[in-house]
Scaffold this motif. Sequence first.
Motif, short mmCIF file in Angstrom:
data_model
loop_
_atom_site.label_atom_id
_atom_site.label_comp_id
_atom_site.label_asym_id
_atom_site.label_seq_id
_atom_site.Cartn_x
_atom_site.Cartn_y
_atom_site.Cartn_z
N GLN A 114 30.09 46.77 43.49
CA GLN A 114 31.03 45.87 44.68
C GLN A 114 32.84 46.11 43.78
N LYS A 115 32.01 46.13 42.46
CA LYS A 115 33.34 46.02 41.19
C LYS A 115 33.91 46.87 40.59
N SER A 116 32.30 47.98 40.84
CA SER A 116 32.60 49.38 40.59
C SER A 116 33.49 50.15 41.81
N PHE A 117 33.84 49.87 42.65
CA PHE A 117 34.26 50.37 43.91
C PHE A 117 36.00 49.87 43.59
N ASP A 118 35.81 48.79 43.21
CA ASP A 118 37.65 48.20 42.79
C ASP A 118 38.18 49.28 41.50
N ILE A 165 37.71 52.22 40.68
CA ILE A 165 36.72 53.96 40.54
C ILE A 165 38.45 53.69 41.81
N TYR A 166 38.47 52.87 42.42
CA TYR A 166 39.87 53.10 43.42
C TYR A 166 41.23 52.74 42.68
N GLN A 167 41.59 52.37 41.98
CA GLN A 167 42.47 52.41 41.20
C GLN A 167 42.32 53.02 40.04
N ARG A 168 41.96 53.29 39.55
CA ARG A 168 41.82 54.03 38.55
C ARG A 168 41.13 55.84 37.98
N GLY A 169 40.21 55.52 39.23
CA GLY A 169 39.63 56.33 39.37
C GLY A 169 38.28 56.86 38.75
N TYR A 170 36.97 57.75 39.04
CA TYR A 170 35.74 57.25 38.68
C TYR A 170 35.54 57.79 37.42
N GLN A 171 36.01 58.77 37.05
CA GLN A 171 36.13 59.41 35.33
C GLN A 171 36.63 58.87 34.62
N ALA A 172 38.39 58.04 35.18
CA ALA A 172 38.88 56.91 33.65
C ALA A 172 38.28 55.64 33.92
N THR A 173 36.91 55.03 34.62
CA THR A 173 36.00 53.85 33.94
C THR A 173 35.11 54.49 34.17
N SER A 174 34.84 53.20 33.06
CA SER A 174 33.10 53.30 31.96
C SER A 174 32.52 52.26 32.79
N ALA A 196 32.89 44.55 31.89
CA ALA A 196 33.87 43.84 30.96
C ALA A 196 34.25 42.89 32.28
N SER A 197 34.34 43.70 33.69
CA SER A 197 34.73 42.73 34.48
C SER A 197 34.11 42.15 35.70
N SER A 198 32.49 41.77 34.90
CA SER A 198 32.01 41.29 36.16
C SER A 198 30.55 40.92 34.99
N PRO A 199 30.28 39.52 35.77
CA PRO A 199 29.51 38.83 34.97
C PRO A 199 27.89 39.46 34.48
N VAL A 200 27.92 40.73 34.93
CA VAL A 200 26.26 41.41 34.39
C VAL A 200 26.78 41.66 33.06
N THR A 201 25.13 41.88 32.52
CA THR A 201 24.84 42.58 31.24
C THR A 201 24.80 43.76 31.25
N LYS A 202 24.61 44.87 29.97
CA LYS A 202 24.37 46.16 29.73
C LYS A 202 22.85 46.32 30.43
N GLY A 203 21.83 45.43 30.39
CA GLY A 203 20.31 45.80 30.79
C GLY A 203 21.00 45.70 31.45
N ALA A 204 21.82 44.58 33.00
CA ALA A 204 20.96 44.68 34.61
C ALA A 204 21.73 45.57 34.72
N LYS A 220 20.28 54.01 36.73
CA LYS A 220 19.80 54.58 35.28
C LYS A 220 21.17 55.43 34.39
N ASN A 221 22.39 55.55 35.63
CA ASN A 221 23.33 56.15 34.79
C ASN A 221 24.07 55.98 35.31
N LYS A 222 26.19 55.89 35.24
CA LYS A 222 27.14 56.11 36.20
C LYS A 222 26.80 56.76 37.63
N GLU A 223 26.48 57.46 37.29
CA GLU A 223 26.54 58.89 38.34
C GLU A 223 25.73 58.49 39.39
N GLU A 224 24.29 58.01 38.59
CA GLU A 224 23.49 56.84 40.07
C GLU A 224 24.33 55.49 40.47
#
Length: 194
Positions: free
Chosen positions: A13-17, A19-28, A34-42, A48-52
């Motif tokens: 859901q956070k990714s959707f928000d 990516i909707y505002q910035r675009g897929y390629q501009a969202t890392s 940084a905008s959610s409470p999850v860790t990189k490990g989570a 496995k990656n951004k594409e998945e």
Amino acid sequence: MTKAETTRLGILQKSFDLIYQRGYQATSIDDILASSPVTKGAFFYHFKNKEEMGLALIQEIMYPGMFNMMINPLTNTTHSADEIYLMMSNLLKAPFFQVKYGCPAVNLVEEMAPLNTEFNKALSKLMMQWQQAIEASINNGQQAGNIRIDVDAKHVACFITAGYSGIRNMGKLLGPACYNAYLYELKNYLNQLQ
């Protein structure tokens, strides 16, 4: 829903928000974290990656929502012109889409379909099902005598979906007023099919 399922859904859901505002390629991934409470490990536990993650976003967030707005309203219809118009009107006026950002599916089609085969397949599935729903609605209308028999359902479906894509992009520049002009002309077009 388990804690893991809730975490995964939250990431999507956070990714959707973003990516909707910035675009897929501009969202890392870092932007998402940084905008959610999850860790990189989570994040990497679930994807496995951004594409998945992006493909899961299309399948699990975008597809169900768009299916309910674009396809379900046309199921088992016989008054095709009215029902297609109402579906499009509801879609353009949906409160969760912001005019300045356009349509998330159209944006991803423009940004990612030419660059990534898997995104192309996932987005094509949604668009093809929408076109098939419009075709089925036109065919049902023809059988019920509400649509002229000489109308080509495939052409109508292509025209309507292309028009939607175009007006969503024009809305980014001209604002929501252009939606009213589009809906007015769409109504005229659909009336000519009867």
